[in-house]
Design a protein around this motif. Structure first.
Motif, PDB file in Angstrom:
ATOM      1  N   UNK B 171       0.853  -1.192   0.000  1.00 29.90           N
ATOM      2  CA  UNK B 171       0.000   0.000   0.000  1.00 29.90           C
ATOM      3  C   UNK B 171       0.889   1.241   0.000  1.00 29.90           C
ATOM      4  N   UNK B 172       0.361   2.362  -0.519  1.00 33.34           N
ATOM      5  CA  UNK B 172       1.139   3.586  -0.458  1.00 33.34           C
ATOM      6  C   UNK B 172       1.090   4.172   0.964  1.00 33.34           C
ATOM      7  N   UNK B 177      -1.037   4.376   6.389  1.00 33.44           N
ATOM      8  CA  UNK B 177      -1.357   5.136   7.593  1.00 33.44           C
ATOM      9  C   UNK B 177      -2.800   4.885   8.016  1.00 33.44           C
ATOM     10  N   UNK B 178      -3.671   4.875   7.025  1.00 34.07           N
ATOM     11  CA  UNK B 178      -5.079   4.608   7.304  1.00 34.07           C
ATOM     12  C   UNK B 178      -5.237   3.223   7.920  1.00 34.07           C
ATOM     13  N   UNK B 179      -4.462   2.262   7.406  1.00 30.22           N
ATOM     14  CA  UNK B 179      -4.558   0.905   7.934  1.00 30.22           C
ATOM     15  C   UNK B 179      -4.073   0.861   9.380  1.00 30.22           C
ATOM     16  N   UNK B 180      -2.991   1.597   9.659  1.00 32.99           N
ATOM     17  CA  UNK B 180      -2.484   1.632  11.036  1.00 32.99           C
ATOM     18  C   UNK B 180      -3.556   2.183  11.979  1.00 32.99           C
ATOM     19  N   UNK B 181      -4.220   3.250  11.545  1.00 37.23           N
ATOM     20  CA  UNK B 181      -5.290   3.816  12.367  1.00 37.23           C
ATOM     21  C   UNK B 181      -6.424   2.806  12.540  1.00 37.23           C
ATOM     22  N   UNK B 182      -6.734   2.156  11.447  1.00 37.36           N
ATOM     23  CA  UNK B 182      -7.801   1.161  11.485  1.00 37.36           C
ATOM     24  C   UNK B 182      -7.482   0.041  12.484  1.00 37.36           C
ATOM     25  N   UNK B 203       4.972  -1.029  11.780  1.00 38.48           N
ATOM     26  CA  UNK B 203       4.885  -1.715  13.062  1.00 38.48           C
ATOM     27  C   UNK B 203       4.981  -0.710  14.205  1.00 38.48           C
ATOM     28  N   UNK B 204       5.929   0.224  14.051  1.00 41.63           N
ATOM     29  CA  UNK B 204       6.165   1.236  15.077  1.00 41.63           C
ATOM     30  C   UNK B 204       4.881   1.999  15.386  1.00 41.63           C
ATOM     31  N   UNK B 205       4.109   2.205  14.332  1.00 41.05           N
ATOM     32  CA  UNK B 205       2.893   2.986  14.504  1.00 41.05           C
ATOM     33  C   UNK B 205       1.793   2.192  15.212  1.00 41.05           C
TER      34      UNK B 205
END
Ligand SMILES: Nc1ncnc2c1ncn2[C@@H]1O[C@H](COP(=O)(O)OP(=O)(O)OP(=O)(O)O)[C@@H](O)[C@H]1O
Ligand SMILES: [Mg+2]
Lengths: 323, 244
Positions: B171-172, B177-182, B203-205
């Motif tokens: 993913x771009x 980022x959206x996935x991390x939030x999700x 991972x860090x996120x």
């Protein structure tokens, strides 16, 4: 099975498709024998429609192709014949019991539903041969008639049998329609598409394949019982007939479109009539022709003619395109 | 033995012929944990997820879910007990609609046969950003939508332990980022999570706790910031991956 949500969508949405199945079949079976006065051909057509729908439920909806699935047909026929001739059962319960016997036999296969399709295809052939040898064995002549065949002409009633076969052929088409619209059918489709992902969704693929398998063998058994009743007397080879009641049915289903509601019915009607007409002229080379047809189908139109018919119907009904 | 663990992975061994893909992997998840599972290509991350979710049976070792042995159960039984996962390469039912894909999990999943099926389906579609594709055939989605559908299907079974295999790979940056939030959102509805990823920033996120696999062995288990400093980890993983 999930009965609260047995249908995901409003079952009333099935009416148009149901009537499109029932009406043409009713016309064929009611008017057919008047136009071409040979009831036995239409009787066979009804039997083949049942077999095609039965095969479609296992092959089309679960992806397992049991080459020897005609064994259920034969067991249904013998079960019916034996119960009537030896135990003097009424016809209807005898046919139902024969079909239950076929379904019971299919349960023996369920451990194989864990295996890949190839094992399954071969083992059903082995079962076919094994049961043929059992039923045609001279040692069992007193029960099965052995190689000399079995007779139960005392209940012979061609017209009643024909009516029953027509009603049940249409019913089996409706069963496929209902399955295709039910959550059971959606689960089966998902199993066929991805047997790993479907398990993660919580579906026991073994359990639902088994249900499909039971329904299929039961319908085959009913078809066998009705066929046997119509004959009144049959030799083992007449019902343990791999070419007719397995291979031909596979060709019909593939031609029409496996895993669809209309495909197997349309495929059977068209090809069975072609088969009957051609068999008047070339009886021996006919199987070669059908064998070649099978190859062509698998190679060039693996989904059968149903998608093509559907497109044609869409063009006719919605010439400007569907919303 | 720690009675409070959600999931315990004890000495799992998995061989493919002569290749030992997992050479005695142990780890444990407590309630509320998100564990980052990292390691170079071929280190056995997906194999471990496959073993835990039941698509592969281990050659040795045991799996305990809330103290109960699950390592011989079929995947659908584990799904009913609350283990679910997404796939590195998504597995949608391509011939079914997006909604039907999710319906299967809702109908047959852990809490199957619910009265509020429609509401649940809509909530999950919304969470996964798939509402407008509800009636599309899943086969027509693009890759990142298919990955979201995978997640939606898993969530629809209402899992207690969710295993996420490289959801952000390919993913771009903004999508990732959206996935991390999700995933942080998802954490609220599950008891514990394993997140496999080889993009370190990702991972860090999502979590601080990581386990590093190399050639089927756990070579590090601890905080992300310490992993980055660990010499063995640097050598096998960061060295090869270029220190992202
Ligand atoms: N079904 C299988 N049959 C044979 N070997 C396999 C199978 N699945 C995985 N392997 C091998 O096991 C090892 C571990 O693979 P695995 O997919 O678990 O790695 P991974 O850590 O997920 O890698 P990646 O980051 O590329 O996804 C690899 O060498 C792989 O080739
Ligand atoms: Mg992987």
């Amino acid at each position: 099975m999930n009965f609260r949500h047995f249908f995901l969508k409003d079952p009333k949405r099935m009416w148009p498709e149901a009537s499109m199945l029932v009406a043409p079949l009713a016309v064929i079976f009611i008017l057919g024998p008047d136009i071409y006065p040979n009831q036995s051909i239409f009787m066979e057509l009804a039997v083949f429609i049942m077999l095609a729908d039965a095969l479609n439920i296992v092959y089309g909806y679960t992806g397992y192709l049991p080459f020897g699935f005609g064994v259920f047909f034969a067991v249904g026929a013998y079960g019916t014949a034996i119960l009537i001739s030896h135990a003097s059962w009424q016809v209807a319960p005898a046919i139902i019991a024969g079909a239950c016997l076929a379904a019971l036999l299919s349960l023996l296969f369920t451990p194989l539903l864990r295996l890949s399709g190839a094992y399954f295809a071969i083992s059903s052939l082995a079962a076919f041969e094994a049961f043929y040898l059992i039923f045609s064995n001279t040692q069992l002549t007193s029960l099965t008639g052995g190689p000399y065949g079995i007779s139960f002409t005392q209940v012979y009633n061609a017209n009643l049998d024909y009516t029953a076969a027509v009603v049940l052929a249409i019913a089996s088409a409706i069963v496929v329609l209902v399955i295709s619209k039910s959550t059971f059918g959606i689960a089966l489709q998902a199993i066929r598409e991805d047997r790993f992902a479907v398990e993660l969704a919580g579906v026991s693929s073994l359990r639902y394949r088994t249900y499909a398998w039971l329904i299929s063998s039961f319908i085959s058994g009913i078809a066998g019982g009705l066929f046997g009743w119509y004959q009144g007397f049959f030799y083992p080879e007449a019902v343990f007939n791999l070419t007719e009641f397995s291979v031909l049915v596979i060709v019909f289903v593939l031609f029409g479109g496996k895993g669809t509601v209309f495909g197997p019915v349309v495929g059977t009607v068209i090809l069975f009539l072609v088969y009957e007409i051609l068999s008047l002229t070339f009886s021996n080379s006919l199987l070669i022709i059908f064998g070649l047809l099978l190859v062509v189908l698998v190679l060039f139109i693996p989904n059968g003619i149903e998608p093509l018919l559907r497109k044609a119907a869409d063009l006719l009904l919605y010439p400007d395109g569907r919303d | 033995m720690d009675g409070g663990a959600v999931l315990e992975v004890n000495g799992i061994v998995k061989r493919f012929g002569s290749l030992e893909a997992l050479g005695g992997v142990s780890l444990s998840l407590q309630s509320g944990d998100i564990l980052g599972l990292i390691g170079p290509n071929g280190s056995g991350k997906t194999t471990l997820i496959n073993v835990v979710s039941g698509l592969l049976y281990p050659d040795a070792g045991s799996l305990l879910l809330y103290g109960r042995r699950i390592d011989r159960l079929s995947p659908h039984r584990r799904s009913h007990l609350g283990v679910n996962r997404t796939f590195q390469i998504p597995h949608p039912f391509t011939g079914l609609t997006v909604r039907e894909n999710i319906d299967i999990s809702l109908l047959f999943g852990r809490l199957g046969n619910r009265a509020d099926l429609d509401q649940r389906a809509e909530d999950i579609l919304k969470l996964a950003g798939l509402s407008e594709f509800s009636e599309h055939k899943a086969g027509n989605l693009n890759t990142s939508q298919k990955k979201m559908l995978d997640l939606a299907k898993a969530l629809a079974t209402e899992p207690k332990v969710l295993l996420v295999d490289e959801l952000a790979a390919g993913l771009n940056t903004s999508e990732a980022e959206a996935v991390a939030r999700l995933l942080k959102e998802v954490r609220k509805s599950v008891d514990a999570m394993i997140v496999v990823e080889h993009v370190m920033n990702f991972i860090k996120r999502v979590t601080e706790d990581v386990v590093v696999l190399d050639a089927g062995k756990v070579i590090f288990s601890g905080k992300f910031i310490d992993a980055v400093k660990d010499s063995k980890v640097r050598e096998v993983y960061l060295g090869k991956a270029g220190g992202t």
